[in-house]
Design a protein around this motif. Structure first.
Motif, PDB file in Angstrom:
ATOM      1  N   UNK A  46      57.717  15.410  12.143  1.00 60.69           N
ATOM      2  CA  UNK A  46      58.436  16.099  13.219  1.00 60.69           C
ATOM      3  C   UNK A  46      57.806  15.712  14.545  1.00 60.69           C
ATOM      4  N   UNK A  47      58.581  15.859  15.594  1.00 62.28           N
ATOM      5  CA  UNK A  47      58.062  15.664  16.942  1.00 62.28           C
ATOM      6  C   UNK A  47      57.879  17.039  17.560  1.00 62.28           C
ATOM      7  N   UNK A  48      56.805  17.211  18.308  1.00 64.58           N
ATOM      8  CA  UNK A  48      56.550  18.478  18.978  1.00 64.58           C
ATOM      9  C   UNK A  48      57.275  18.475  20.312  1.00 64.58           C
ATOM     10  N   UNK A  49      57.979  19.569  20.614  1.00 63.96           N
ATOM     11  CA  UNK A  49      58.688  19.709  21.882  1.00 63.96           C
ATOM     12  C   UNK A  49      58.761  21.197  22.205  1.00 63.96           C
ATOM     13  N   UNK A  50      58.244  21.586  23.382  1.00 62.59           N
ATOM     14  CA  UNK A  50      58.278  22.984  23.791  1.00 62.59           C
ATOM     15  C   UNK A  50      58.593  23.062  25.278  1.00 62.59           C
ATOM     16  N   UNK A  51      59.602  23.866  25.631  1.00 55.83           N
ATOM     17  CA  UNK A  51      59.927  24.132  27.025  1.00 55.83           C
ATOM     18  C   UNK A  51      59.609  25.595  27.284  1.00 55.83           C
ATOM     19  N   UNK A  52      58.892  25.855  28.345  1.00 55.81           N
ATOM     20  CA  UNK A  52      58.526  27.228  28.656  1.00 55.81           C
ATOM     21  C   UNK A  52      58.126  27.370  30.106  1.00 55.81           C
ATOM     22  N   UNK A  53      57.578  28.550  30.403  1.00 50.59           N
ATOM     23  CA  UNK A  53      57.028  28.836  31.721  1.00 50.59           C
ATOM     24  C   UNK A  53      55.580  29.265  31.513  1.00 50.59           C
ATOM     25  N   UNK A  54      54.713  28.997  32.469  1.00 49.64           N
ATOM     26  CA  UNK A  54      53.293  29.286  32.266  1.00 49.64           C
ATOM     27  C   UNK A  54      52.898  30.763  32.403  1.00 49.64           C
ATOM     28  N   UNK A  55      53.856  31.673  32.479  1.00 43.30           N
ATOM     29  CA  UNK A  55      53.503  33.087  32.585  1.00 43.30           C
ATOM     30  C   UNK A  55      52.841  33.572  31.306  1.00 43.30           C
ATOM     31  N   UNK A  56      51.941  34.545  31.442  1.00 38.91           N
ATOM     32  CA  UNK A  56      51.331  35.154  30.266  1.00 38.91           C
ATOM     33  C   UNK A  56      50.422  34.231  29.499  1.00 38.91           C
ATOM     34  N   UNK A  57      49.437  33.658  30.164  1.00 39.24           N
ATOM     35  CA  UNK A  57      48.485  32.788  29.471  1.00 39.24           C
ATOM     36  C   UNK A  57      47.870  33.505  28.277  1.00 39.24           C
ATOM     37  N   UNK A  58      47.688  32.798  27.217  1.00 37.39           N
ATOM     38  CA  UNK A  58      47.076  33.349  26.012  1.00 37.39           C
ATOM     39  C   UNK A  58      45.617  32.937  25.943  1.00 37.39           C
ATOM     40  N   UNK A  59      44.826  33.754  25.298  1.00 40.32           N
ATOM     41  CA  UNK A  59      43.459  33.415  24.998  1.00 40.32           C
ATOM     42  C   UNK A  59      43.459  32.324  23.914  1.00 40.32           C
ATOM     43  N   UNK A  60      42.485  31.448  23.937  1.00 41.20           N
ATOM     44  CA  UNK A  60      42.392  30.363  22.969  1.00 41.20           C
ATOM     45  C   UNK A  60      42.478  30.881  21.524  1.00 41.20           C
ATOM     46  N   UNK A  61      41.897  32.033  21.252  1.00 38.12           N
ATOM     47  CA  UNK A  61      41.826  32.575  19.903  1.00 38.12           C
ATOM     48  C   UNK A  61      42.999  33.499  19.560  1.00 38.12           C
ATOM     49  N   UNK A  62      43.922  33.698  20.465  1.00 35.24           N
ATOM     50  CA  UNK A  62      45.053  34.620  20.221  1.00 35.24           C
ATOM     51  C   UNK A  62      45.821  34.242  18.964  1.00 35.24           C
ATOM     52  N   UNK A  63      45.962  35.216  18.046  1.00 34.45           N
ATOM     53  CA  UNK A  63      46.767  35.014  16.846  1.00 34.45           C
ATOM     54  C   UNK A  63      46.098  34.242  15.723  1.00 34.45           C
ATOM     55  N   UNK A  64      44.883  33.776  15.942  1.00 37.71           N
ATOM     56  CA  UNK A  64      44.191  33.005  14.894  1.00 37.71           C
ATOM     57  C   UNK A  64      43.665  33.944  13.822  1.00 37.71           C
ATOM     58  N   UNK A  65      43.910  33.642  12.540  1.00 31.16           N
ATOM     59  CA  UNK A  65      43.401  34.494  11.464  1.00 31.16           C
ATOM     60  C   UNK A  65      41.871  34.600  11.516  1.00 31.16           C
ATOM     61  N   UNK A  66      41.362  35.805  11.415  1.00 27.09           N
ATOM     62  CA  UNK A  66      39.928  36.030  11.387  1.00 27.09           C
ATOM     63  C   UNK A  66      39.246  35.984  12.738  1.00 27.09           C
ATOM     64  N   UNK A  67      40.003  35.795  13.808  1.00 23.99           N
ATOM     65  CA  UNK A  67      39.390  35.700  15.142  1.00 23.99           C
ATOM     66  C   UNK A  67      39.127  37.075  15.739  1.00 23.99           C
TER      67      UNK A  67
END
Length: 172
Positions: free
Chosen positions: A151-172
């Protein structure tokens, strides 16, 4: 299935796609660099009707672009400037920030026909200053750990709401 590349292509033989988005965006175009066997260089043929543009105002962070006007007249929006363009003009759009954002607009009375030529980076970030969006993409196939389908990665978005590097990672 791999296509056999050709050494010579005549633009009159290309299969063109017609598309329209809203009132301002419309083109009859195609990309054909791969038909010439080019892996690191993209080539497109574009016919834009009067009063239309083939793409939003944008800038590339990695890829350089060059445009050659085959026929017609229009306007080249580049950074904060606007330049009249006509048959025979060559336009440069180097990679960079908003100062290299660009858009071709047909301000003439006949179709604006041009070639677009670009480097083909493996990954790219494109910004759209008018709408505050960005596009992050990869031009090479990648596989998901759950699936071996490339697959090719493709994401369109806006930079609002920056996430922490560890956001959503299991065990983080």
């Amino acid at each position: 299935m791999a296509r056999e590349s050709k050494a010579v292509i005549n633009t009159t033989d290309l299969k063109l796609d017609h598309w329209k988005q809203g009132e301002f965006y419309e083109s009859v175009d195609t990309s054909f660099g791969t038909l010439l066997g080019l892996a690191g260089l993209g080539v497109s043929y574009n016919e834009v009707p009067p009063g239309k543009s083939g793409c939003p105002f944008h800038n590339h962070h990695v890829e350089d672009e060059l445009f050659y006007v085959i026929a017609g007249a229009g306007e080249y929006r580049f950074g904060e400037e606007r330049h009249a363009i006509k048959t025979g003009d060559v336009l440069g759009a180097p990679a960079g920030g908003p100062e290299t954002a660009h858009q071709i607009i047909n301000t003439g009375t006949a179709p604006l026909v041009y070639l677009g030529i670009s480097t083909m980076a493996k990954t790219e970030i494109v910004e759209y200053p008018d709408s505050g969006k960005f596009l992050a993409k990869t031009n090479r196939a990648m596989t998901n750990s759950d699936d071996s389908t490339p697959r090719r990665f493709r994401h369109i978005g806006r930079p609002e709401g920056d996430l922490d590097y560890w956001d959503g990672e299991p065990g983080a």
